[in-house]
Design a protein around this motif. Structure first.
Motif, mmCIF file in Angstrom:
data_model
loop_
_atom_site.group_PDB
_atom_site.id
_atom_site.type_symbol
_atom_site.label_atom_id
_atom_site.label_comp_id
_atom_site.label_asym_id
_atom_site.label_seq_id
_atom_site.Cartn_x
_atom_site.Cartn_y
_atom_site.Cartn_z
ATOM 1 N N LEU A 164 0.831 -1.203 0.000
ATOM 2 C CA LEU A 164 0.000 0.000 0.000
ATOM 3 C C LEU A 164 0.867 1.255 0.000
ATOM 4 N N VAL A 165 1.936 1.241 0.784
ATOM 5 C CA VAL A 165 2.837 2.393 0.823
ATOM 6 C C VAL A 165 3.546 2.566 -0.522
ATOM 7 N N ALA A 166 4.076 1.470 -1.075
ATOM 8 C CA ALA A 166 4.855 1.556 -2.311
ATOM 9 C C ALA A 166 4.009 1.927 -3.521
ATOM 10 N N GLY A 199 6.826 -6.266 1.007
ATOM 11 C CA GLY A 199 5.625 -5.807 0.323
ATOM 12 C C GLY A 199 5.880 -4.597 -0.546
ATOM 13 N N MET A 200 6.718 -3.680 -0.076
ATOM 14 C CA MET A 200 7.091 -2.530 -0.885
ATOM 15 C C MET A 200 7.805 -2.978 -2.157
ATOM 16 N N LEU A 205 7.442 -4.005 -8.290
ATOM 17 C CA LEU A 205 7.653 -4.873 -9.431
ATOM 18 C C LEU A 205 6.446 -4.945 -10.347
ATOM 19 N N GLU A 206 5.287 -4.548 -9.843
ATOM 20 C CA GLU A 206 4.054 -4.633 -10.647
ATOM 21 C C GLU A 206 3.987 -3.506 -11.687
#
Length: 206
Positions: A164-166, A199-200, A205-206
């Motif tokens: 969510l942050v990234a 998670g970041m 990578l998406e």
């Protein structure tokens, strides 16, 4: 979600999953970090049959100027953070709109009816295709898979907070969120910070 350099106000986040996944904890971490940053934050929770893996949903409404009512009107979510794909699609169908963005953990959780043979779980590829069709942008984050590599599926919460942050769809600051995580998980700080940073990395990578 910025318009002309300013965050949308209110900014509406739906966090959805099933009982036991910990989406309420995510809403508290995110809310605390935003309050620390000077925002007004209202959190509303709804629970299904959570003890049996029923749906659990958190509404997080963020504003720089005022306190909003706790529940997001139908069709007005800006971000959907989905911990389970069926529940993600359900929330997009109700709260989504053409500009909604979605972060989804693609790991299914089967209800008692499914495991008992009274119902069937939808095809996962079809689920993910529908989620993409209903979203302006989708981040697919294998949070449960990564958390299990770290020793516990419960770390999926921190993985998703990192995503969510990234994703930069909210005014969340990495350092401020890490401080809240350290306050929230005093006995497992290192593992949760590692999960958060993973998670970041996955979201980028998406």
């Amino acid at each position: 979600m910025r318009t002309k350099g300013r965050w949308k106000d209110p900014l509406n986040l739906v966090i959805t999953g099933v009982g036991g996944q910990g989406n309420v904890l995510i809403s508290l971490v995110v809310g605390k970090a935003l309050v620390d940053a000077g925002y007004f934050v209202t959190i509303g929770e709804t629970y299904g049959a959570s003890q049996r893996g029923g749906p659990v949903m958190s509404h997080v409404r963020i504003s720089k100027d005022t306190q909003y009512s706790p529940f997001i009107p139908d069709g007005f979510a800006d971000i959907v953070l989905g911990m389970e794909p069926v529940e993600t699609l359900r929330m997009l169908s109700r709260y989504g709109n053409p500009s909604v963005v979605t972060i989804v953990n693609p790991r299914p959780i089967y209800s008692i009816d499914v495991t008992g043979g009274q119902a069937s779980y939808p095809d996962l590829d079809e689920l993910m295709s529908a989620i993409r069709q209903l979203s302006a942008k989708v981040w697919v984050v294998n949070a449960t898979e990564e958390a299990q590599k770290m020793g516990s599926a419960m770390f999926a919460n921190s993985v998703l907070i990192g995503a969510l942050v990234a994703s930069k769809v909210m005014p969340l600051d990495k350092e401020r969120v890490e401080l809240v995580l350290r306050e929230t998980f005093p006995k497992e700080i290192d593992a949760n910070i590692l999960a958060f940073r993973k998670g970041m990395e996955l979201a980028k990578l998406e």
